[in-house]
Motif scaffolding. Structure first.
Motif, PDB file in Angstrom:
ATOM      1  N   GLY A 142       0.870  -1.216   0.021  1.00  0.00           N
ATOM      2  CA  GLY A 142       0.131   0.038   0.084  1.00  0.00           C
ATOM      3  C   GLY A 142       0.885   1.370  -0.032  1.00  0.00           C
ATOM      4  N   ALA A 143       2.120   1.109   0.027  1.00  0.00           N
ATOM      5  CA  ALA A 143       3.057   2.330   0.196  1.00  0.00           C
ATOM      6  C   ALA A 143       3.986   2.371  -0.990  1.00  0.00           C
ATOM      7  CB  ALA A 143       3.967   2.431   1.471  1.00  0.00           C
ATOM      8  N   LEU A 144       3.589   1.450  -2.070  1.00  0.00           N
ATOM      9  CA  LEU A 144       4.412   1.434  -3.135  1.00  0.00           C
ATOM     10  C   LEU A 144       4.597   2.981  -3.741  1.00  0.00           C
ATOM     11  CD1 LEU A 144       3.388  -1.761  -4.892  1.00  0.00           C
ATOM     12  CD2 LEU A 144       5.635  -1.182  -3.775  1.00  0.00           C
ATOM     13  N   ASP A 145       5.787   3.254  -4.468  1.00  0.00           N
ATOM     14  CA  ASP A 145       6.066   4.445  -5.213  1.00  0.00           C
ATOM     15  C   ASP A 145       5.965   4.076  -6.667  1.00  0.00           C
ATOM     16  OD1 ASP A 145       6.850   6.489  -6.522  1.00  0.00           O
ATOM     17  OD2 ASP A 145       9.016   6.569  -5.973  1.00  0.00           O
ATOM     18  N   ILE A 146       4.770   4.410  -7.414  1.00  0.00           N
ATOM     19  CA  ILE A 146       4.507   4.087  -8.510  1.00  0.00           C
ATOM     20  C   ILE A 146       5.314   4.517  -9.793  1.00  0.00           C
ATOM     21  CG2 ILE A 146       2.171   3.470  -7.780  1.00  0.00           C
ATOM     22  CD1 ILE A 146       1.321   5.883  -9.696  1.00  0.00           C
ATOM     23  N   THR A 147       6.294   5.749  -9.179  1.00  0.00           N
ATOM     24  CA  THR A 147       7.128   6.292 -10.354  1.00  0.00           C
ATOM     25  C   THR A 147       8.386   5.712 -10.488  1.00  0.00           C
ATOM     26  OG1 THR A 147       8.404   7.657  -8.499  1.00  0.00           O
ATOM     27  CG2 THR A 147       6.421   8.508  -9.880  1.00  0.00           C
ATOM     28  N   GLN A 190       6.688  -1.987 -13.978  1.00  0.00           N
ATOM     29  CA  GLN A 190       6.731  -3.349 -14.732  1.00  0.00           C
ATOM     30  C   GLN A 190       6.043  -4.541 -13.986  1.00  0.00           C
ATOM     31  OE1 GLN A 190      10.939  -4.482 -15.264  1.00  0.00           O
ATOM     32  NE2 GLN A 190      10.438  -6.240 -16.553  1.00  0.00           N
ATOM     33  N   ALA A 191       6.332  -4.555 -12.727  1.00  0.00           N
ATOM     34  CA  ALA A 191       5.452  -5.651 -11.973  1.00  0.00           C
ATOM     35  C   ALA A 191       4.097  -5.471 -12.039  1.00  0.00           C
ATOM     36  CB  ALA A 191       5.948  -5.385 -10.512  1.00  0.00           C
ATOM     37  N   ALA A 192       3.559  -4.205 -12.221  1.00  0.00           N
ATOM     38  CA  ALA A 192       2.039  -4.284 -12.426  1.00  0.00           C
ATOM     39  C   ALA A 192       1.484  -4.748 -13.625  1.00  0.00           C
ATOM     40  CB  ALA A 192       1.627  -2.773 -12.080  1.00  0.00           C
ATOM     41  N   ARG A 193       2.455  -4.521 -14.666  1.00  0.00           N
ATOM     42  CA  ARG A 193       2.011  -4.782 -15.954  1.00  0.00           C
ATOM     43  C   ARG A 193       2.057  -6.514 -16.006  1.00  0.00           C
ATOM     44  NH1 ARG A 193       4.516   0.056 -17.495  1.00  0.00           N
ATOM     45  NH2 ARG A 193       6.536  -1.026 -17.661  1.00  0.00           N
ATOM     46  N   VAL A 200      -1.319   7.497 -11.802  1.00  0.00           N
ATOM     47  CA  VAL A 200      -1.514   8.354 -10.757  1.00  0.00           C
ATOM     48  C   VAL A 200      -2.971   8.868 -10.874  1.00  0.00           C
ATOM     49  CG1 VAL A 200      -0.767  10.713  -9.868  1.00  0.00           C
ATOM     50  CG2 VAL A 200       0.823   9.198 -10.702  1.00  0.00           C
ATOM     51  N   PHE A 201      -3.513   9.155  -9.483  1.00  0.00           N
ATOM     52  CA  PHE A 201      -5.018   9.568  -9.708  1.00  0.00           C
ATOM     53  C   PHE A 201      -5.013  11.052  -9.444  1.00  0.00           C
ATOM     54  CE2 PHE A 201      -8.932  10.404  -7.226  1.00  0.00           C
ATOM     55  CZ  PHE A 201      -9.837  10.214  -8.195  1.00  0.00           C
ATOM     56  N   ASN A 202      -5.603  11.687 -10.654  1.00  0.00           N
ATOM     57  CA  ASN A 202      -5.841  13.293 -10.418  1.00  0.00           C
ATOM     58  C   ASN A 202      -7.247  13.558  -9.837  1.00  0.00           C
ATOM     59  OD1 ASN A 202      -5.995  15.942 -11.208  1.00  0.00           O
ATOM     60  ND2 ASN A 202      -5.309  15.724 -13.172  1.00  0.00           N
ATOM     61  N   THR A 203      -7.308  14.048  -8.763  1.00  0.00           N
ATOM     62  CA  THR A 203      -8.352  14.355  -8.150  1.00  0.00           C
ATOM     63  C   THR A 203      -9.411  15.592  -8.832  1.00  0.00           C
ATOM     64  OG1 THR A 203      -7.513  15.793  -6.493  1.00  0.00           O
ATOM     65  CG2 THR A 203      -7.894  13.754  -5.918  1.00  0.00           C
ATOM     66  N   ALA A 247      -3.937  -2.999 -11.648  1.00  0.00           N
ATOM     67  CA  ALA A 247      -4.095  -1.717 -11.666  1.00  0.00           C
ATOM     68  C   ALA A 247      -3.566  -1.128 -10.568  1.00  0.00           C
ATOM     69  CB  ALA A 247      -5.497  -1.270 -11.952  1.00  0.00           C
ATOM     70  N   ILE A 248      -2.589  -0.378 -10.032  1.00  0.00           N
ATOM     71  CA  ILE A 248      -2.113   0.062  -8.940  1.00  0.00           C
ATOM     72  C   ILE A 248      -2.050   1.425  -9.203  1.00  0.00           C
ATOM     73  CG2 ILE A 248      -0.038   0.474  -7.515  1.00  0.00           C
ATOM     74  CD1 ILE A 248       1.021  -2.132  -8.393  1.00  0.00           C
ATOM     75  N   ILE A 249      -3.081   2.297  -8.468  1.00  0.00           N
ATOM     76  CA  ILE A 249      -3.193   3.680  -8.546  1.00  0.00           C
ATOM     77  C   ILE A 249      -2.773   4.451  -7.280  1.00  0.00           C
ATOM     78  CG2 ILE A 249      -5.329   5.262  -8.840  1.00  0.00           C
ATOM     79  CD1 ILE A 249      -6.576   3.197 -10.220  1.00  0.00           C
ATOM     80  N   ASP A 250      -2.109   5.572  -7.491  1.00  0.00           N
ATOM     81  CA  ASP A 250      -1.647   6.381  -6.544  1.00  0.00           C
ATOM     82  C   ASP A 250      -2.544   7.275  -6.307  1.00  0.00           C
ATOM     83  OD1 ASP A 250      -0.258   8.668  -4.961  1.00  0.00           O
ATOM     84  OD2 ASP A 250       1.371   7.714  -5.394  1.00  0.00           O
TER      85      ASP A 250
END
Length: 381
Positions: A293-298, A304-307, A359-362, A312-315
């Motif tokens: 839950g604290a992964l850095d998606i950048t 690569q692991a998500a793909r 990245v989720f853009n609110t 779908a890993i969403i920040d």
């Protein structure tokens, strides 16, 4: 050996003190006890009443009363609660009663019923035409039963959700120092959650089944999914849409779990925040093991692991948190969903319905549902 053990103990206590300090800063009142679920007869104009169903591995305090303790039940218990949400309700908040329960100003339980599993299925399915969609909320560490029940109610109301809400409540100690006991109680509850998912999936009156799990509830959920796969219950597994919010799961353990579980359709969604302070404490308690839950998606390796795992890993770091730990951002998603829909924002944009890290853009995002894959996001990295 004694010195090393002493250091481990000191680290554990230090982590708990940090967590307790932050929680105390974010708390505005004493934690609610079972008395807040006492039935109140009064109904007030403008209040909204929501029926929430509960399946729990918590033990009943006595007999058939719907007062659930932190003890472990030998068999799951089932109940329904009619909860009144006050006219002055503010999105994202639970208006807890102060000295007395007043439906004019606070959440109030106006009805409750003991159920069997079959009775729960019958009530959830209802007598109307069409299949009934459900959302199952699995709470995290340090939750009491009333907190979990009212949190699901708040999300249902704020998101104006069509799904019938079902709480799966496992026997958390509802104490900062109860982390280890909570992990064991979550693991204890795997069979009961697996059984509930199977019962819902095999009922022809039930439509979509969304599983929304927070924090340590994510660990419990992934373990249940693994159990379904290992036991060959693909008919159940394939009925599920799964969202994990700030899951408290060791990265290596999660990778091993996903090797058994395999890809899901739609893809499993994981909501993460790299600044989640609660998961940083969990990281320290587990001797610097990174949490999902604290992964850095950048991080290209995360993308690569998500793909590869078709996740779908969403920040969601841009979503406002209210707990002082940046651990409860999922609460605001329901409100954002309702606001965007009211503004006519459900039209799919270049929304990413596939896998990867986003990245989720609110500000500009379109949300198809707070309990399904986030519809529109900006690609990270």
């Amino acid at each position: 050996m004694d010195i090393r053990r002493g250091r481990l103990c000191a680290d554990f206590i230090s982590c708990l003190m940090v967590l307790a300090a932050v929680l105390s800063l974010s708390a505005c009142a004493a934690r609610p006890g079972p008395e807040v679920l006492r039935i109140t007869e009064a109904h007030v104009p403008g209040a909204q009443t929501v029926t929430v169903y509960a399946a729990t591995t918590r033990a009943r305090a006595a007999g058939n009363v719907n007062v659930f303790t932190s003890g472990r039940a030998s068999q799951p218990n089932y109940a329904s609660f009619d909860i009144s949400v006050p006219p002055n309700h503010q999105p994202g908040r639970i208006e807890w009663p102060e000295e007395q329960i007043d439906p004019q100003t606070s959440f109030a339980t106006v009805g409750q019923t003991n159920l069997t599993q079959q009775g729960l299925l019958q009530q959830v399915a209802g007598s109307g035409d069409g299949r009934k969609d459900v959302v199952i909320f699995i709470h995290g560490y340090n939750y009491s039963f009333p907190e979990a029940l009212y949190r699901l109610t708040q999300i249902k109301v704020d998101g104006n959700l069509d799904e019938t809400p079902i709480l799966f409540a496992w026997p958390s100690q509802a104490a900062v120092a109860g982390y280890v006991a909570d992990k064991e109680s979550a693991t204890y509850s795997r069979d009961a959650l697996t059984d509930l998912l199977a019962a819902l999936a095999r009922d022809s009156r039930i439509g979509t089944i969304t599983v929304f799990a927070h924090s340590m509830g994510g660990w419990l959920t992934v373990e249940a999914l693994r159990q379904l796969r290992l036991s060959g219950q693909d008919d159940v597994f394939n009925r599920l849409t799964v969202v994990l919010a700030a899951p408290d799961i060791d990265v290596d353990v999660f990778q091993a779990q996903m090797q058994v579980i395999g890809p899901m359709t739609p893809p499993m969604t994981v909501l993460v925040s790299s600044d989640d302070q609660a998961l940083r404490v969990s990281n320290r308690l587990s001797r610097s093991r990174a949490r999902i839950g604290a992964l850095d998606i950048t991080d290209p390796a995360v993308q690569q692991a998500a793909r590869k795992a078709q996740l779908a890993i969403i920040d969601i770091s841009s979503v406002e948190a209210s707990d002082g730990l940046n651990h409860d951002r999922y609460i605001k998603l329901a409100t954002l969903y309702a606001n965007r829909r009211d503004e006519g924002g459900d039209t799919p944009g270049p929304g990413l319905r596939s896998t990867g890290a986003f990245v989720f853009n609110t500000v500009g995002a379109t949300i198809s549902s707070p309990f399904s894959i986030i519809g529109e996001a900006l690609e990270g990295g």
